[in-house]
Write an enzyme that holds these catalytic residues in place. Structure first.
Site, mmCIF file in Angstrom:
data_model
loop_
_atom_site.group_PDB
_atom_site.id
_atom_site.type_symbol
_atom_site.label_atom_id
_atom_site.label_comp_id
_atom_site.label_asym_id
_atom_site.label_seq_id
_atom_site.Cartn_x
_atom_site.Cartn_y
_atom_site.Cartn_z
ATOM 1 N N ASN A 6 16.911 -35.564 -87.196
ATOM 2 C CA ASN A 6 15.888 -35.560 -88.239
ATOM 3 C C ASN A 6 16.221 -34.591 -89.366
ATOM 4 O OD1 ASN A 6 15.618 -33.399 -86.612
ATOM 5 N ND2 ASN A 6 13.393 -33.376 -86.624
ATOM 6 N N LYS A 54 11.589 -33.712 -95.674
ATOM 7 C CA LYS A 54 12.452 -32.533 -95.661
ATOM 8 C C LYS A 54 13.483 -32.631 -96.774
ATOM 9 C CE LYS A 54 12.323 -31.478 -90.712
ATOM 10 N NZ LYS A 54 13.141 -31.224 -89.533
ATOM 11 N N PHE A 57 10.135 -43.786 -76.657
ATOM 12 C CA PHE A 57 9.582 -42.869 -77.640
ATOM 13 C C PHE A 57 10.106 -43.230 -79.026
ATOM 14 C CE2 PHE A 57 9.752 -39.078 -80.217
ATOM 15 C CZ PHE A 57 8.492 -38.548 -80.021
ATOM 16 N N ARG A 86 4.768 -30.772 -89.804
ATOM 17 C CA ARG A 86 4.546 -32.204 -89.674
ATOM 18 C C ARG A 86 5.280 -32.986 -90.745
ATOM 19 N NH1 ARG A 86 2.575 -32.899 -85.020
ATOM 20 N NH2 ARG A 86 0.452 -32.347 -84.500
ATOM 21 N N GLY A 113 8.781 -30.648 -87.955
ATOM 22 C CA GLY A 113 7.925 -31.763 -87.625
ATOM 23 C C GLY A 113 6.804 -31.361 -86.685
ATOM 24 N N GLU A 119 11.494 -33.610 -71.827
ATOM 25 C CA GLU A 119 11.331 -34.522 -70.695
ATOM 26 C C GLU A 119 11.817 -33.864 -69.415
ATOM 27 O OE1 GLU A 119 13.201 -38.248 -71.210
ATOM 28 O OE2 GLU A 119 11.492 -39.073 -72.286
ATOM 29 N N ASP A 178 15.227 -25.926 -90.074
ATOM 30 C CA ASP A 178 14.461 -26.671 -89.096
ATOM 31 C C ASP A 178 13.927 -25.646 -88.105
ATOM 32 O OD1 ASP A 178 13.575 -28.790 -87.524
ATOM 33 O OD2 ASP A 178 15.346 -28.640 -86.271
ATOM 34 N N LYS A 179 12.957 -26.017 -87.323
ATOM 35 C CA LYS A 179 12.454 -25.045 -86.376
ATOM 36 C C LYS A 179 13.041 -25.265 -84.991
ATOM 37 C CE LYS A 179 8.356 -25.206 -84.564
ATOM 38 N NZ LYS A 179 8.733 -25.082 -83.167
ATOM 39 N N THR A 180 12.757 -26.446 -84.468
ATOM 40 C CA THR A 180 13.138 -26.679 -83.074
ATOM 41 C C THR A 180 14.654 -26.792 -82.957
ATOM 42 O OG1 THR A 180 11.148 -27.964 -82.965
ATOM 43 C CG2 THR A 180 12.631 -28.104 -81.096
#
Lengths: 354, 1531
Positions: B1033, B1010, B734, B1004, B881, B692, B420-422
């Site tokens: 995710n 994934k 969200f 995305r 994503g 946020e 994953d990246k984030t």
């Protein structure tokens, strides 16, 4: 565990910095390359070579003589007689003459040898009752089920000693006569006692308790001899009453089951107390007279008398020295190969280090 | 309101009755909870709650009575156990038995009892903790005493009322009916459930909100109907039915879950809904996961082969026995014992019996103890991994967790990593970087500088600690501390460093709750320009407000600025609290709740109320009262300068009386002393997601501070204007499908109903109101266009972009929307769907305000980790994503993509387009790399970074005819295209393209995609996959992969819960895989092979004997030895070796990641190795059998006197064999081997000296004692092991000399002294050359380094210089010069068109896919070589460079060569809205970090710079030389 709970500081979960936990125990890491291994090879080769030579010299000075009497000499008749179980009760004696080319110096051991007799069959080996053999009264009358079907006669009388091993005990009696001249005949004196392991004779095999009034025969009351035996167990040795019952040396020797189908078992040791035998067994003609009882025809077996000297590492056996010499040679060959490898590729290996 | 509900209540009650009737039929659907106090005897028969589980928990599996049967039953699930029990039982059949039956049971009993004891111990621990938990106290309402009494948790029952105080842990799932909080809220912390440390609000059931007085349980007489217990934490539905028949819905917001902690709420009362095992927390509590590792799968194949071998041996013996019997014919020999019944056995029957006997005798071949041993070794391995200091993160006080105990060795065999990246590659610590408002960009330079400072600080700190690391290990703790001391002294010297991350670390250690608020994130230096605008705007506003003028007079751009910040502040779910005190709120005088009904709406929005609302004193007094508890908590930066950001927030204390006199009346229960105590503490923002919080902090920097949030109201403090309260009408949360969130508020100044929306740019841009033609529209179009441009820039900088938009609703619009929305809200069926649709309806026709760029910094060491993992032959795919541009730039930043390599981007709109794209890419790759024979394959490989028969593919290539090549290519694919590519028809093509690329980037992508990608790769390529991620995710991907790794980061624990291993940071993956993975794999592989060898060798001895005993199944090895040999005599050394052996040291493994390929290719345990070991085992057993045989043949030896030496010899041989295979000898190895031998002799001597009659039928009395007195025994002991082990020893020596594999070389490296080794690793060409050349030819090597053009940091200049020198040296040696040439001019010499252009038409849609490419690369190569060349002239920078440029020049550093400068990325954006941006040339550095670095480099002192440069130089030259040396040596 306890430590974890007590520490509640900010870094409480930090692992210990111990050599063990961090897998940093000091260690010796040998690397198996030519130059590290070669010295070992050469040294091992040398050691084996020396041992081999020493053993070889030892074995060279021992002698062994085998006399197969299955159907040799006058035993052909007895051999045929024993083919049939019906005649098992009829006695048969015969004799075989043989020649001893060289004097056997020192202690000489007389063995009887059997070929193709599988004392090592699993069910055969199990068919014995050690508890009975130590003379326990209860086991005497109630043999273990391991002995089955050699535990009871059909009429319910227990067999002592029970089992197939005891039942099939070798029962030829051998007498060796020395014939220094054609006329003269001297019986070769043998120790027939003390041929079993000390522990066997004194620990593993015991007679049922007796005393002056209560004889061995009375002790074995209520049991009967094994099927193939000619005499009951308390009359095995008619010359020495102390050698009867379960502690009979021949029985003990027989009960120690041989490892291979071709085996020999100690029959007696030359008594060097007198006569021409003080120095050992002199060379010359001998006659073996046999009380021929043991049938070998059914299993295509052979019987023999083995006269042998014993070295410090056993009987006359060329294998062990040869094994050492061959091993030594093999190591040497590999060492030489490795050396060439080392010389050829060695530089690279060196570079690696530098 | 009451009237209304009363009316509808009538009809509802009728429904309820009906429902009740229905319910009785389908009882299973719902649960009905009555209050226990309504029933006299809570345990009585009439209590309807009696069927529900009580709160006593029992996680133990067994009771005292059930332990034995249940545990046995469970153990017999394992096939092996059943098999062994079967064999043991076979022994009880007299015809076939081989051993004393009781003895035969021993191993099985032993194994079973070891496992049972382990289970028992675990169960006991569970029991103890259960007991502890069950005996916790809580307050339960007692009817007889009419008050709350203390009770144990276990006594709590469904339907009880319990009172919870602040900081108490919830004993059960409780429906909240009362809270001391004035807003009827209750805050809970769910860290134990999901690891999220932020507070969550829970609401009192709606019917009880209006209660004025304290809740009295005695008056409660409602019935609750809700779902059956389930494990979904985020779901709860039900009704509460009051006596009046009124029905209220219950949602998850009303439920407090067991295990959570009450925070910020003085007291709450609830009714227990689910208790004990039916609570959601318990239902979610599944034990550790069990997976079967690749090695174990392979092992099972070989166990199967062992079974075959066993059967063959048994069959052979059986036939042999039959023949042996047959040869005697009818005449039974005297030694052939009849069956116990006295009957003859025919040869056939006895052969059959013998077959079974042989299975018993040879059972050892199936390694009974192998399974247990493997389990033990794995537990030890897990323990050691746990204990590794280097996998411990100080910042979070967490270390690696192994959640799956039995796949440690899989870590050593990974081939593909899906990341994953984030939060995985990046820190997920969001920092506000820049923004654009109304089309004007504010670059926040000062902020950038400040951030750069943190970064620099980090690296410096690492330097300190790494210095400590070079000291002897023992001292590292102290040295570490001294490192810190140094740090502190430095920080006193230079003021601006005090706030570095080291400080932050310390702070966060002290308080765990500051997860999202390290100073770096909190302190934002405002952009002066924007600050001015804000000030201007608010002063104008103030003016306007006091003069009651229309807001329209404010210029639109100022208005936008104002709205922008309001949106930043309120469009979120951030909760404000002060850290020290639980929030104590003042009871409000008037209670308002979010608009719930139409009536309510009408009431509230009658003009009279609106006017009264505009009376600012009332609204602001409201705000003050509410926020007065934290009073001065609102902190303000006294000065925006960077200098002060490090010290604590400089709080502007307002005199208390100011506040009080400004707003009257003072609430009666307001406590002054408390307020004083709070002076010091600052506000804390608790956000659900870090971005946020970042935005809220950013807004605060512009003095637009969020000071309070209530369910219906948000309070914002503004300069000049003071506190403004926004009436919060709705929050549309969200979600990942909408990718945006909105709040609907009533603006206090304009009284308009305003919607503020914040969301992903791609979504928001589509929702912007189409521009009209008038001048306003023009302006908007311009803003839109500019913003889009800036957004692209941000993305190119690797920033996360968010768009902020607003919309003003007319009352009518709102009313009509509200109608639908309320319907949706009250709907029982499809509530979520309806709410979603309702949200979609609202969020249209927005007006764009601006956009923000948030930086998500890379985690420490990510590029290095990726580089070394890649060197280790791992393919790394990033599935994210995020936007394509952001992802690409992060990929560049973390060196996943190389500016030098070509990029294939796949963006397709349709299935067909995707197919064509894939086809073309494939053709292109083939044309370029395969069908284009190169003159010099060596150079070709070098140039393209191709790895012939790459290890990654070689295992897979078993299924494919040709080995696959991995080219120096990057593949970027977006989510939509991925969806097409994952289609059955295209997946093969997609894989073909993807696998030939060095790196793959899927942007995305949804969680499902994934996991589909992982599944596809795993199943189709038959490779080992590892998925790493940190968020919810990533869960599906983590679960699908062979090994799932969770980052225990900031996005909660869901990923960790699903993972097999949980890491605190991404960079730990390196050590986990390269070191622990390698070790675990090689240890276990070797141990398993050894096990097979050992058993085969031992069993074969007995098999050979069958030739001499008429195949009768007798054994010369006594049954005791036979049974305990595996279990005791030879067990310990292999366990020690299996746990501790290190083939290569940890340092070398990390320095030479190539060694990892050993595991990838399964080189320690290949199928042929099993057979080699078997052959060796048979050879050794032949030696061990026949040397004693011939030594004793023709003698009077008895069976056991001959068998005992064989056993001894076998033991020696087996142990020495292990000695040859052992690579490192610690004292534990020596001790274990000594112990084994001692144990054997002790046991044997005791056994042989004990009872002579007990072990019937075998009798080995005094055997060993006698043997020990015989020289032949010792003679055998010398020659046999030597002869037996000679071949293996010879083979190993040859292997070490002639064809050492990389592991051998690594081991030799280990033997060098520390400092020497370092020198060799870094400098010696020969060294590494030999290493490289020694890789077996089929074992591919990955380029040991990447070309040095890669690192463009200016500080590396020296490195370039030196490496250039080295290069010259290398060139001077004759051979490699050619390849050097090749590398230096790779692309330029080839052709000028380095862009891959795949253009084709399809249904008038032009899909073009351009390559980020390397046009000016060659030029830059020049400038690397010749530092003076003015290549920098080609650089184009868009902004803020002049200043830094001059600084750069003045410091005399070479012009920065940031990778983007070298390769302008051409991107074809396909945003439909922006046709004008068809081709946008971006000339910004893709990674702003690098650019950033350039600037802060100047500020750092020269010394550290030099040091860094040296370090880089080090690594640089190392890697480069590695590559050279491959060719320079031994060619």
């Amino acid at each position: 565990m306890g430590k974890k709970q007590t520490g509640t500081g900010p870094l409480s979960r930090r692992p210990d910095n111990s050599a063990f936990k961090q897998q940093r125990l000091p260690a010796w890491s040998p690397s198996l390359t030519a130059q590290t291994v070669l010295p070992t090879f050469y040294i091992l080769s040398l050691v084996c070579l020396l041992l081999g030579i020493w053993l070889l010299i030892t074995v060279k000075n021992t002698y062994e003589l085998k006399v197969d009497y299955t159907n040799a000499g006058t035993c052909e008749r007895c051999f045929n007689l024993r083919k049939h179980a019906i005649d098992s009760r009829t006695a048969c004696t015969c004799s075989v003459s043989f020649y001893v080319p060289e004097t056997f110096p020192g202690d000489v051991f007389f063995y009887y040898g059997l070929r193709n007799f599988h004392q090592n069959l699993r069910r055969y080996m199990d068919s014995r009752d050690d508890a009975q053999m130590v003379g326990r009264k209860n086991n005497l009358k109630a043999p273990s089920s391991y002995c089955s079907p050699f535990d009871y006669y059909a009429d319910g009388i227990p067999i002592a000693p029970c089992g197939a091993v005891a039942n099939s005990m070798f029962n030829d009696s051998l007498t060796v006569m020395y014939n220094p001249t054609d006329v003269l005949e001297i019986q070769v004196p043998l120790y027939r006692k003390g041929i079993a392991w000390y522990t066997d004779k004194n620990v593993k095999f015991r007679n049922p308790p007796t005393n002056n009034t209560f004889t061995l025969q009375q002790a074995f009351e209520g049991t009967t001899r094994p099927l193939y035996w000619q005499r009951p167990v308390y009359e095995l040795d008619d010359t020495d009453s102390n050698n009867n019952g379960f502690i009979n040396d021949d029985l003990i020797v027989w009960m120690r089951e041989a490892a291979f189908p071709n085996f020999k078992k100690l029959y007696g040791v030359l008594n060097r107390a007198q006569g021409p035998f003080t120095e050992g067994l002199p060379a010359g003609n001998y006659t073996l007279s046999i009380n021929y009882n043991f049938p070998v025809e059914p299993f295509r077996g052979r019987k023999e008398l083995v006269i042998s000297m014993v070295t410090w590492f056993g009987g006359q056996n060329y294998f062990l020295p040869i094994a050492y010499l061959v091993t030594s040679g093999l190591i040497l060959v590999t060492a030489v190969v490795l050396t060439t490898v080392y010389v050829k590729v060695g530089k690279k290996g060196k570079n690696m280090e530098e | 309101m009451a009237r209304e509900t009363g009316e509808s209540g009538e009809t509802k009650s009728a429904k309820v009755k009906k429902h009740k009737r229905r319910k009785s039929k389908k009882e299973s659907k719902t649960r009905t909870v009555h209050a226990n106090i309504l029933y006299d005897h809570t345990k009585g028969v009439d209590n309807p709650n009696r069927h529900y589980a009580n709160n006593k928990i029992k996680t133990t599996k067994y009771t005292l009575l059930s332990f034995l049967p249940k545990n046995l039953f469970e153990q017999f699930h394992r096939f092996a156990n059943v098999y062994f029990v079967f064999i043991a039982l076979l022994n009880f059949v007299p015809v076939v038995n081989a051993f004393q039956p009781e003895l035969a049971l021993a191993p099985v009993v032993f194994i079973l009892s070891v496992t049972a004891i382990k289970d028992l111990w675990e169960d006991y621990r569970r029991h103890r903790s259960d007991k502890e938990i069950n005996h916790l106290d809580c307050l339960v309402y007692c009817r007889s005493e009419k008050r709350y009494v203390e009770k144990y948790w276990k006594e709590v029952r469904v339907g009880d009322f319990i009172r919870l105080r602040c900081n108490e842990i919830l004993p059960a799932d409780v429906l909240l009916v009362s809270s001391s909080d004035p807003d009827r809220l209750c805050h809970i912390e769910t860290a134990t459930l999901d690891g999220e440390t932020n507070l969550k609000q829970r609401q009192v059931v709606r019917s009880f909100i209006d209660l004025d007085c304290e809740f009295d349980p005695l008056k409660y007489n409602s019935v609750i109907e809700c779902e059956k217990p389930n494990n979904d934490l985020n779901r709860f539905r039900g009704y509460i039915i009051h006596r009046s028949g009124k029905r209220d819905g219950l949602y998850k917001d009303n439920l407090l879950l067991r295990g959570c902690t009450i925070r910020n709420t003085e007291e709450a009362v609830g009714i227990v809904i689910y208790a004990g095992h039916e609570t959601k927390a318990m239902l979610n509590n599944n034990g550790p996961r069990y997976k079967r590792s690749k090695l174990e799968r392979q092992m099972n194949v070989d166990v199967f082969w062992c079974v075959i071998i066993l059967l063959v041996m048994c069959l052979f013996s059986a036939i042999g026995h039959g023949l042996w019997m047959f040869q005697y014919g009818d005449k039974r020999p005297v030694f052939d014992v009849l069956s116990p019944e006295g009957t003859d056995l025919s040869p056939v029957v006895s052969a059959i019996y013998l077959f079974l006997t042989m299975i018993i005798v040879l059972q050892v071949l199936i390694p009974i103890s192998l399974f247990v041993s493997i389990e033990i070794v794995k537990i030890c391995q897990v323990y050691f991994i746990h204990q590794d200091m280097e996998l411990y993160d100080e910042e979070t006080d967490s270390h690696l967790q192994c959640r799956a105990l039995n796949i440690t060795e899989d870590l050593g065999q990974m081939q593909y990593i899906f990341s994953d990246k984030t939060g995985t590659l990046t820190e997920n610590k969001m920092v506000f970087r820049r923004c654009t408002v109304a089309g004007v960009e504010y670059s926040h330079d000062a902020n950038a500088r400040r951030l750069a400072m943190y970064q620099e600080m980090d690296s410096e700190e690492e330097d300190c600690t790494s210095h400590g690391g070079t000291l002897p290990r023992r001292d590292s703790v102290t040295s570490h501390q001294s490192g810190k001391v140094v740090l502190r002294s430095q920080s006193t010297k230079s003021h601006r460093r005090t706030g570095s991350r080291a400080e932050a670390k310390r702070a966060s250690i002290l308080s765990k709750h500051t997860a999202f608020s390290s100073p770096m994130e909190k302190d934002i230096t405002p952009d002066p320009q924007l600050m001015d605008k804000v000030n201007e705007c608010s002063s104008q506003m103030e003016f306007i407000r006091f003069h009651s003028q229309s807001l329209n007079q404010i210029p639109p751009d100022l208005c936008d600025v104002f709205d922008f910040f309001i949106a930043l502040t309120i469009c979120n779910t951030v909760v404000v609290s002060s850290p020290n005190q639980p929030r104590q709120k003042v009871r409000r005088y008037e209670l308002k709740s979010p608009v719930k009904t139409i009536e309510d709406f009408i009431k509230r929005f009658t003009p009279s109320r609106l006017t009264s609302g505009s009376n600012n004193s009332s609204s602001s007094s409201l705000a003050t009262n509410r926020s007065s508890s934290h009073k001065v908590g609102c902190s303000m930066l006294s000065s925006p300068s960077a200098e002060n950001t490090l010290t604590k927030l400089n709080e502007e204390k307002r005199p208390e009386h100011d506040l009080q006199h400004a707003f009257s009346p003072v609430p009666p229960n307001f406590d002054k002393t408390k307020a004083l105590a709070q002076d010091e503490c600052e506000l804390r923002f608790e956000a659900e997601s870090p971005d946020e919080a970042a935005l809220v902090y950013a807004a605060r920097a512009y003095k637009c501070a969020l000071v309070g949030r209530l369910p219906d109201q948000v309070t914002v403090e503004l300069p000049h204007l003071g506190k403004l309260s926004f009436e919060l009408l709705h929050t549309l949360g969200f979600d990942s499908t909408r990718k945006r969130m909105s709040v609907v508020v009533k603006h206090p100044l304009t009284e308009q109903i305003t919607v503020y929306t914040k969301g992903a740019d791609s979504v928001i841009m589509d929702l912007i109101r189409p521009a009209t033609d008038d001048c306003k529209g023009k302006r908007q179009r311009k803003i839109l266009y500019k913003t889009q441009n800036y957004l692209n820039l941000y993305a190119a900088d690797g920033l996360r972009t968010l768009c902020i938009a607003k919309k003003v609703l007319s009352k009518e619009e709102y009313a009509s929307w509200l109608q639908c929305h309320l319907e949706a809200e009250t709907a029982i069926q499809r509530r979520e769907e309806l709410l979603f649709e309702s949200a979609l309806r609202l969020e249209t026709n927005l007006q764009l305000l601006g956009a923000t760029g948030i930086e998500d910094r890379l985690q420490d060491g990510v590029p290095e980790t990726i580089a070394s993992l890649r060197k280790a032959g791992l393919q790394i795919w990033v599935l994210t994503g995020d936007k394509q541009e952001t992802a690409i730039n992060i990929a560049y930043a973390c060196k996943l993509l190389d500016p030098e390599e070509e990029l294939i981007t796949l963006n397709a709109d349709s299935q067909e387009a995707c197919a064509v794209l894939l086809e073309n890419s494939l053709h292109y790759i083939q044309a370029k790399f395969l069908c284009n024979p190169r003159p010099d394959p060596q150079a070709a490989r070098d140039y393209a970074g191709i790895n012939f028969s790459s290890p990654v593919c070689s295992p897979a290539s078993s299924g494919h005819s040709s080995p696959f090549l991995v080219h120096r290519l990057g593949l970027v694919i977006d989510g939509r295209t991925l969806a097409y590519a994952l289609d059955k028809s295209l997946e093969d093509k997609f894989l073909a393209v993807a696998r030939s690329c060095r790196s793959v980037l899927c942007c995305r992508s949804t969680p499902l995609q994934k996991s589909m990608v992982v599944k596809l790769v795993r199943n189709k390529l038959k490779v080992m996959t590892l998925a790493i991620g940190d968020g919810a995710n990533d869960v599906s991907m983590i679960q699908v992969a062979d090994v799932g790794v969770g980052i225990s980061g900031q996005e909660g624990m869901q990923a960790v819960m699903a993972s097999d291993f949980a890491l605190p940071r991404f960079r730990y993956l390196q050590k986990l895989l390269l070191v622990h993975g390698h070790w675990c794999y090689s240890r276990l592989a070797n141990m398993i092979l050894y096990f097979f060898y050992k058993n085969a060798m031992f069993v074969a001895l007995i098999f050979w004997y069958q030739f001499y005993c008429g195949f009768s199944g007798s054994a010369m090895v006594d049954q005791w030895y036979l049974i305990f040999f595996n279990l005791m005599f030879s067990a310990f050394p292999q366990l020690i070796t299996g746990t501790l052996d290190k083939d290569v040291s940890a340092e070398t493994l990390q320095e030479l990641p190539q060694l990892y390929m050993n595991g990838q290719n399964s080189e320690e345990y290949k199928p042929y190795m099993f057979w080699m070991n078997m052959i060796d085992a048979f050879y050794q057993s032949l030696i061990c059998f026949f040397i004693p045989y011939f030594a004793y043949v023709d003698s009077d030896v008895d069976l056991f006197t001959w068998g005992t030496p064989i056993t001894t010899l076998a033991l020696f041989t087996i142990l020495l064999h292990l000695g040859i295979e052992t690579k490192t000898w610690t004292w534990m190895n020596w001790v274990s081997i000594g112990f084994s031998i001692a144990l054997f002799f002790t046991v044997a001597l005791c056994y042989n000296a004990s009872c002579p009659t007990c072990f019937s039928p075998s009798n080995t009395y005094w055997t060993l004692q006698r043997l020990l007195g015989e020289p032949i025994f010792y003679l055998l002991c010398v020659v046999t092991p030597i002869a037996a082990l000679l071949p293996r020893y010879f083979y190993r020596a040859c292997q070490g000399t002639l064809f050492p594999n990389p592991v051998h070389v690594g081991r030799q490296l280990d033997k060098l002294p520390m400092d020497m080794r370092r020198i060799f690793l870094s400098q010696s060409q020969m060294k590494l050359g030999s290493l490289g050349s020694l890789f077996p030819p089929r074992a591919p090597f990955f380029p040991l380094c990447r070309p040095f053009q890669k690192d463009y940091r200016p500080r590396v200049k020296q490195a370039h210089m030196s490496s250039t020198k080295q290069k010259e040296k290398a060139i001077s040696s004759p051979i490699p010069s050619k390849s050097m040439e090749m590398r230096d001019t790779p692309l330029s010499s080839k052709t000028s068109d380095n862009h891959i252009t795949l253009n084709f038409r399809m249904q008038e849609k032009v899909q073009s896919c351009r390559q980020g490419s390397d046009g000016p690369l060659s030029e830059n190569l020049h400038c690397v070589k010749e530092p003076s060349s003015p290549a920098t002239g080609t650089l184009t920078r868009t902004k803020d460079t002049p200043a830094s440029r001059t600084v750069l020049d003045s410091t005399g550093l070479e012009a920065p060569l940031s990778p983007t400068d070298l390769c302008p990325v051409r991107l074809l954006t396909s945003t439909p809205l922006l046709p004008q941006t068809e081709t946008m040339q971006l000339t910004t550095p893709p990674s702003f970090f690098l650019g950033q670095k350039l600037e802060d480099e100047d500020h750092s002192n020269q010394k550290s710079l030099l040091k860094q440069a040296r370090d880089v130089d080090h690594s640089q030259s190392t890697s480069c030389l590695q590559e050279h040396s491959l060719k320079t040596t031994f060619l």
